[in-house]
Every structure is written in C-alpha cells, then in structure tokens.
Design an enzyme around this catalytic site. Structure first.
Site, PDB file in Angstrom:
ATOM      1  N   GLY A  40       0.731  -1.151  -0.095  1.00 39.90           N
ATOM      2  CA  GLY A  40      -0.119  -0.030  -0.298  1.00 39.90           C
ATOM      3  C   GLY A  40       1.022   1.389   0.012  1.00 39.90           C
ATOM      4  N   CYS A  42       1.775   3.275   2.590  1.00 38.10           N
ATOM      5  CA  CYS A  42       2.612   3.031   3.722  1.00 38.10           C
ATOM      6  C   CYS A  42       4.106   2.729   3.311  1.00 38.10           C
ATOM      7  CB  CYS A  42       2.345   2.415   4.839  1.00 38.10           C
ATOM      8  SG  CYS A  42       3.359   2.031   6.155  1.00 38.10           S
ATOM      9  N   GLY A 180       0.101  23.373   3.849  1.00 35.72           N
ATOM     10  CA  GLY A 180      -0.021  22.429   4.858  1.00 35.72           C
ATOM     11  C   GLY A 180       1.031  22.263   6.205  1.00 35.72           C
ATOM     12  N   GLY A 181       0.958  22.657   7.022  1.00 40.23           N
ATOM     13  CA  GLY A 181       2.045  22.548   8.136  1.00 40.23           C
ATOM     14  C   GLY A 181       1.454  21.310   9.023  1.00 40.23           C
ATOM     15  N   GLY A 182       1.302  20.256   8.484  1.00 40.92           N
ATOM     16  CA  GLY A 182       0.955  19.222   8.980  1.00 40.92           C
ATOM     17  C   GLY A 182       1.805  18.273   9.260  1.00 40.92           C
ATOM     18  N   GLU A 203       0.751  27.540   6.265  1.00 42.15           N
ATOM     19  CA  GLU A 203      -0.413  26.907   7.196  1.00 42.15           C
ATOM     20  C   GLU A 203      -1.504  27.937   7.394  1.00 42.15           C
ATOM     21  OE1 GLU A 203      -0.784  23.959   8.675  1.00 42.15           O
ATOM     22  OE2 GLU A 203      -2.524  24.934   9.366  1.00 42.15           O
ATOM     23  N   VAL A 271      -2.469  18.843   2.630  1.00 45.55           N
ATOM     24  CA  VAL A 271      -3.427  19.547   3.480  1.00 45.55           C
ATOM     25  C   VAL A 271      -4.347  18.143   3.968  1.00 45.55           C
ATOM     26  CG1 VAL A 271      -3.345  21.494   2.442  1.00 45.55           C
ATOM     27  CG2 VAL A 271      -4.754  19.807   1.527  1.00 45.55           C
ATOM     28  N   ARG A 273      -5.379  13.835   3.825  1.00 47.92           N
ATOM     29  CA  ARG A 273      -5.926  12.902   2.972  1.00 47.92           C
ATOM     30  C   ARG A 273      -7.339  12.333   2.926  1.00 47.92           C
ATOM     31  NH1 ARG A 273      -1.378  10.322   1.200  1.00 47.92           N
ATOM     32  NH2 ARG A 273      -2.554   8.126   0.706  1.00 47.92           N
ATOM     33  N   HIS A 445      21.491   3.000  32.169  1.00 44.33           N
ATOM     34  CA  HIS A 445      22.240   4.327  32.251  1.00 44.33           C
ATOM     35  C   HIS A 445      23.225   4.412  31.484  1.00 44.33           C
ATOM     36  CE1 HIS A 445      23.580   8.303  33.424  1.00 44.33           C
ATOM     37  NE2 HIS A 445      24.539   7.805  33.883  1.00 44.33           N
TER      38      HIS A 445
HETATM   39  P1  NAI Z   1      -2.437  16.839   8.412  1.00 46.11           P
HETATM   40  O1  NAI Z   1      -3.987  16.622   8.626  1.00 46.11           O
HETATM   41  O2  NAI Z   1      -1.456  16.434   9.339  1.00 46.11           O
HETATM   42  O3  NAI Z   1      -2.287  18.275   8.018  1.00 46.11           O
HETATM   43  C1  NAI Z   1      -2.526  19.123   7.200  1.00 46.11           C
HETATM   44  C2  NAI Z   1      -2.482  20.453   7.590  1.00 46.11           C
HETATM   45  O4  NAI Z   1      -2.884  21.440   6.446  1.00 46.11           O
HETATM   46  C3  NAI Z   1      -3.204  21.169   8.767  1.00 46.11           C
HETATM   47  O5  NAI Z   1      -2.332  21.729   9.651  1.00 46.11           O
HETATM   48  C4  NAI Z   1      -4.210  22.106   8.333  1.00 46.11           C
HETATM   49  O6  NAI Z   1      -4.404  23.077   9.262  1.00 46.11           O
HETATM   50  C5  NAI Z   1      -3.378  22.594   6.965  1.00 46.11           C
HETATM   51  N1  NAI Z   1      -4.385  23.144   5.791  1.00 46.11           N
HETATM   52  C6  NAI Z   1      -5.544  22.404   5.414  1.00 46.11           C
HETATM   53  N2  NAI Z   1      -5.919  23.157   4.471  1.00 46.11           N
HETATM   54  C7  NAI Z   1      -5.096  24.329   4.052  1.00 46.11           C
HETATM   55  C8  NAI Z   1      -4.893  25.281   3.215  1.00 46.11           C
HETATM   56  N3  NAI Z   1      -5.794  25.389   2.314  1.00 46.11           N
HETATM   57  N4  NAI Z   1      -3.849  26.030   3.348  1.00 46.11           N
HETATM   58  C9  NAI Z   1      -2.803  25.776   4.031  1.00 46.11           C
HETATM   59  N5  NAI Z   1      -2.947  24.934   5.293  1.00 46.11           N
HETATM   60  C10 NAI Z   1      -4.178  24.222   5.066  1.00 46.11           C
HETATM   61  O7  NAI Z   1      -2.297  16.199   7.063  1.00 46.11           O
HETATM   62  P2  NAI Z   1      -1.083  15.536   6.038  1.00 46.11           P
HETATM   63  O8  NAI Z   1       0.148  16.338   6.593  1.00 46.11           O
HETATM   64  O9  NAI Z   1      -1.416  15.829   4.748  1.00 46.11           O
HETATM   65  O10 NAI Z   1      -1.050  14.011   6.534  1.00 46.11           O
HETATM   66  C11 NAI Z   1      -2.255  13.358   6.096  1.00 46.11           C
HETATM   67  C12 NAI Z   1      -2.341  12.160   7.018  1.00 46.11           C
HETATM   68  O11 NAI Z   1      -1.372  10.950   6.770  1.00 46.11           O
HETATM   69  C13 NAI Z   1      -2.400  12.438   8.554  1.00 46.11           C
HETATM   70  O12 NAI Z   1      -3.659  12.055   8.945  1.00 46.11           O
HETATM   71  C14 NAI Z   1      -1.471  11.641   9.106  1.00 46.11           C
HETATM   72  O13 NAI Z   1      -1.859  11.070   9.969  1.00 46.11           O
HETATM   73  C15 NAI Z   1      -0.742  10.645   8.082  1.00 46.11           C
HETATM   74  N6  NAI Z   1       0.703  10.730   8.296  1.00 46.11           N
HETATM   75  C16 NAI Z   1       1.043  10.285   9.201  1.00 46.11           C
HETATM   76  C17 NAI Z   1       2.505  10.339   9.323  1.00 46.11           C
HETATM   77  C18 NAI Z   1       3.252   9.833  10.458  1.00 46.11           C
HETATM   78  O14 NAI Z   1       2.468   9.175  11.285  1.00 46.11           O
HETATM   79  N7  NAI Z   1       4.525  10.002  10.940  1.00 46.11           N
HETATM   80  C19 NAI Z   1       3.363  10.683   8.256  1.00 46.11           C
HETATM   81  C20 NAI Z   1       2.627  11.178   7.166  1.00 46.11           C
HETATM   82  C21 NAI Z   1       1.307  11.181   7.088  1.00 46.11           C
END
Ligand code: NAI
Length: 469
Positions: A40, A42, A180-182, A203, A271, A273, A445
């Site tokens: 997939g 991941c 998108g600062g996610g 963001e 932004v 998924r 330690h």
């Molecule tokens: P996310 O939901 O983490 O972050 C999206 C960000 O985009 C949010 O901060 C939101 O406020 C911002 N945003 C939304 N619309 C916008 C706009 N029009 N302009 C500017 N900012 C905007 O989504 P992301 O980073 O795409 O990740 C998707 C999914 O993949 C997440 O649910 C995450 O759980 C998963 N993922 C997990 C990882 C991990 O566990 N390390 C790594 C990568 C992804």
C-alpha cells in the site's frame, strides 16, 4: 472466470495484508486484492520511503554539523539519484516480502481493481483489462486514502506535487512551498531543507502541527528557525501562476485578508488525506459513507451491512499504518469467531519524524482541559539528560500526564528518538500502569529512555536529576 473465498480483503496495505496473514493463520480461505504493489501507500510511497529519505538527510546534516564534536567531514554532498534508488530498493524488497508472507500463509493475491457488485460479489479488473468475478462470504474493505486536492492547486506532478512526487524528484529544488503545516508537510519539508532547499510552509491555522499541544511543537519550531525552514502561519493558499522563469508564483492571503505572493520552484500540497470510498460500488450493497467519505464501523470493524467490514484510513481517523494493522488483526479475529475481539484506540501512538521527533500516546493537555479532566504532569528536559547531550541532541522534553491517583493518561515526548521511546509509554497505557510503575522500573544508564523515568519520578513527586519540579 469466477472464484469463491471465505474472506476477500480489498487493499493490500498495512491494514489489508496484516488482516490477510492473520486470516490465513486462522485457516480461512482468503484472497487479498490490490490494484498496485503489495504494501500500500505506507510501504511504497508513504511511511517507509519517507523514513529512508528522512534518515539519509539527517545523516547528511549530522555529518555537516560534526565539527562541534571534533568530526571534520569535507566534501560532503547529496547524490539525490542514489538516495532515491536506495529508497526504491528498500520498498521493492519489503513489498516482495509481503507477497512471500501471504503466500506462506496460503493467502491468494490478485492484482486488479475491485468493485462491489451486490452482496458477496466483486468484479475485479486486472491490469490487462480482463475481469474476474469473485464471490465472498465476508469482505474487508482496506482501501486506504489519497491526498486531498485543494481548489486552485490541481496536482500536475511537475510543479504542483503530492507527497508521492516528493519521494522521487530528480533534482533538489531551489525553493519549495509546502501548503499544509501538518505531518507530511513538516516531515518532507525538512527533508529538502536539510538538502539546502529554501522551504516555506504555508499553514492556514495559527501554528504548524495544530493537533499537538503548543509546548510540544515549540522545540521543533526553534530548530526549524535555525535550519532556515520558514513558516507563513494564518495564511491561506488561493492559487498560483507560472513564474516568468519557470516554477510558480503563489497567491496567498494573510490573516487580515491581504494578498501575499511567494515565488518558488515547486509546491507540495499536503493538507490531509481523503478516504478511498468512491468508485468501490458501495451503493450496490446499500453502504453509504459519511460526508467526508469515511465508512462507519463499530469496535469490531463491522459496517452497517452484514458481512462487510472496513479497516484503516477508509474506516476513520487516525489515519495511521499501525492503527490499520491492529484493526486488520482484530477484524480477522472477529471473522474467525474469537469472542471479545474488539479495537481499543487508547494506546495508539502518534509520531512525527521531524528533528526533533514528536511522539505521543493519549490525549493532549488541551483535549483534557476541554473535557474537564483533572490531571497532574511530570516533565523532564532532554537538556539535563547525559545521553541526550552525548548525542548533541538536548532539545525537547518528556512529559507524563496522570490522573489524580497516578494512572497514566498520556505521554508526550519531543526530542531525540521520541519515535522509539514512545513504545514504553504505549505499553504503560495498555497495561493501565501508573507513573510509579515506570519510576520503579530500572532504566539503563545512560540512555535516552531515562527521560521517561525522570518524568515518572517527577510525576510521583520524587524528582532526582532536576530542581524545583
Ligand atoms: P495533516 O492533517 O497532518 O495536516 C494538514 C495541515 O494542512 C493542517 O495543519 C491544516 O491546518 C493545513 N491546511 C489545510 N488546508 C489548508 C490550506 N488550504 N492552506 C494551508 N494549510 C491548510 O495532513 P497531512 O500532513 O497531509 O497528512 C495526512 C495524513 O497522513 C495524516 O492524517 C497523518 O496521520 C498521516 N501521516 C502520518 C505520518 C506519521 O505518522 N508520521 C506521516 C505522514 C502522514
């Protein structure tokens, strides 16, 4: 051609293939169908390849920053083609391994796109265009998710890129905008910032990683400032035009509604998924996803239609591989008739592979405050931990959040190897441990894991290596 199975799993990602393995072990005649490579998103274009590039670029950065430890490395350079080839080698090996595991557990695999065609029936279109009808007593939907596309930013995979594109670029961009600062935006933005790209994260909310407590994100913000990774928070991306000399000029809007322009070479849109529930023929069995496309399930992963189950991203947040895998195991147990099999989301860790890393289990302080839950905290800074200093990584802290009796409600870590350290916290929450249990556990330690020990000591009111806790 028609084939018949006890269970058909649609999707071979970390949810679907784990489910397939377990079903095979339970002796169920099982088929896993996937349109693409096993593993997939991941394994092929998500968690695993991004971690390869994160690790490679951290290695590069560490070599460049080694002078403070007396390590002088000269002529260090990035060979992006080699990095991408190395990463591809890893994903190919792991995907083949998934195929071997399924085969060893007597699970059939079919490559093709599956669509439901009424109760207990699927039509699969294979890569050569031919179709096959599959009959199933039970169906598990594990179809995952795809990147959300925002208006004005259609992915052209040349200038406007998704996370998959970012893992196979041929050249390091000079300037990159990340919308998108996610999680994805910061992990991949950092990868390129470490390789010398000027990265600007746009963001919409007031801060990056808005889903974590502000104090947990602060050490990361400080390190990003040093790295030269810029944030434009409270800015919305409105659209873009081709730049005079290539690339893109973004039209943004600041918090006061004022227009802001940003000229870059490439744009990553990250932004969030969207669950993959459209085009699956759900209407043929009377299954209706919610407004956001998620398929509702109960704790046993049952949908509203008997005999149809859903797991992973398509079945709701959090969209995490390990949540999908656990659901894959649980649904296999449910189908095999194990009494009491049910999903427990309390101890699902949440990890961001930035530098420093962030890893949490349980709710944020903001969520506890909102719910009116009374809690106590014990905290320890990596800056006071010997092993962290010997790794030149003294940023961040570990925090244990307990109820009034010391029962662990949550653990928040921002710092070196937080992604590894969180495993102990997950076990603690799963076993309903108290802070005292961790405090009584002798930790080797010097180790980074002592941060959790010290946080537990602080939570029990017996701090050792800190003042005035
Ligand atoms: P996310 O939901 O983490 O972050 C999206 C960000 O985009 C949010 O901060 C939101 O406020 C911002 N945003 C939304 N619309 C916008 C706009 N029009 N302009 C500017 N900012 C905007 O989504 P992301 O980073 O795409 O990740 C998707 C999914 O993949 C997440 O649910 C995450 O759980 C998963 N993922 C997990 C990882 C991990 O566990 N390390 C790594 C990568 C992804």
């Amino acid at each position: 051609m028609t084939a018949s199975y006890e269970v058909v799993v649609v999707g071979g990602g970390p949810g679907g293939y784990v489910c397939g393995i377990r079903l095979g072990q339970f002796g169920k005649k099982t088929l896993v169908i996937d349109a693409s490579k096993l593993g997939g998103v991941c394994l092929n274009v998500g968690c695993i390849p991004s971690k390869a590039m994160i690790h490679a670029t951290k290695t590069y950065k560490k070599a460049k920053d080694g002078a403070v430890m007396g390590v002088i490395a000269k002529d260090i350079a990035v060979d992006l083609k080699q990095m991408v080839a190395w990463k591809d080698g890893i994903t190919n090996k792991l995907s083949a391994g998934v195929g071997q595991l399924l085969k060893a557990n007597k699970v059939d695999v079919l490559q093709g796109k599956a669509v439901l065609d009424g109760p207990g029936r699927l039509i699969v279109t294979k890569p050569d265009g031919s179709t096959e009808t599959i009959l199933a007593q039970a169906i598990v939907l594990a179809t995952g998710s795809t990147p959300i596309q925002i208006p004005g930013f259609t992915f052209d995979h040349q200038t406007i890129l998704d996370s998959t594109d970012m893992l196979s670029l041929r050249e390091i961009p000079g300037k990159l905008a990340v919308i998108g600062g996610g999680v994805i935006g910061l992990e991949l933005g950092e990868v390129y910032a470490r390789m010398g790209t000027q990265v600007t994260v746009v963001e919409a909310m007031e801060r990056v990683l808005p889903f974590f407590d502000a104090d947990v994100v602060r050490p990361l913000q400080q390190k990003h400032a040093k790295l030269g990774l810029k944030y434009l928070v409270s800015h919305k991306a409105k659209g873009w035009q081709a730049g005079a000399t290539g690339g893109a000029v973004l039209q943004l809007e600041d918090s006061k509604g004022q227009p802001v322009e940003l000229a870059v070479d490439k744009v990553l849109v990250a932004v969030g998924r969207r669950p993959t529930s459209a085009g699956l023929g759900l209407e043929t069995v009377g299954l209706q996803p919610d407004a956001r496309g998620f398929i509702s399930v109960d704790k046993q992963l049952r949908t509203s239609v008997p005999g149809i189950f859903a797991i992973g991203d398509v079945a709701g947040a959090p969209m995490l591989a390990h949540k999908a895998s656990r659901e894959g195991e649980v649904v296999a147990e449910v189908i095999a008739g194990h009494k009491g099999a049910a999903m427990d989301v309390a101890c699902i860790p949440n990890v961001v592979y930035t530098d420093p890393e962030i890893a949490t289990v349980g709710p944020t302080l903001a969520e506890l405050d909102k719910a009116g839950v009374k809690y106590k905290t014990g905290k320890f800074n990596f800056g006071a931990l010997g092993r962290a200093l010997t790794a030149n990584a003294g940023e961040g802290f570990a925090r244990i959040v307990t109820d009034e009796k010391g029962g662990i409600l949550a653990v928040h870590i921002v710092g070196p190897e937080a992604s590894e350290l969180i495993a102990e916290a997950g076990l603690a929450v799963e076993m309903a441990a108290t802070a005292e249990d961790i405090a009584l556990t002798v930790h080797a330690h010097p180790t980074l894991a002592e941060a959790l020990l010290e946080a537990a000591l602080a939570a029990t009111g017996q701090p050792l290596h800190q003042l005035n806790s």
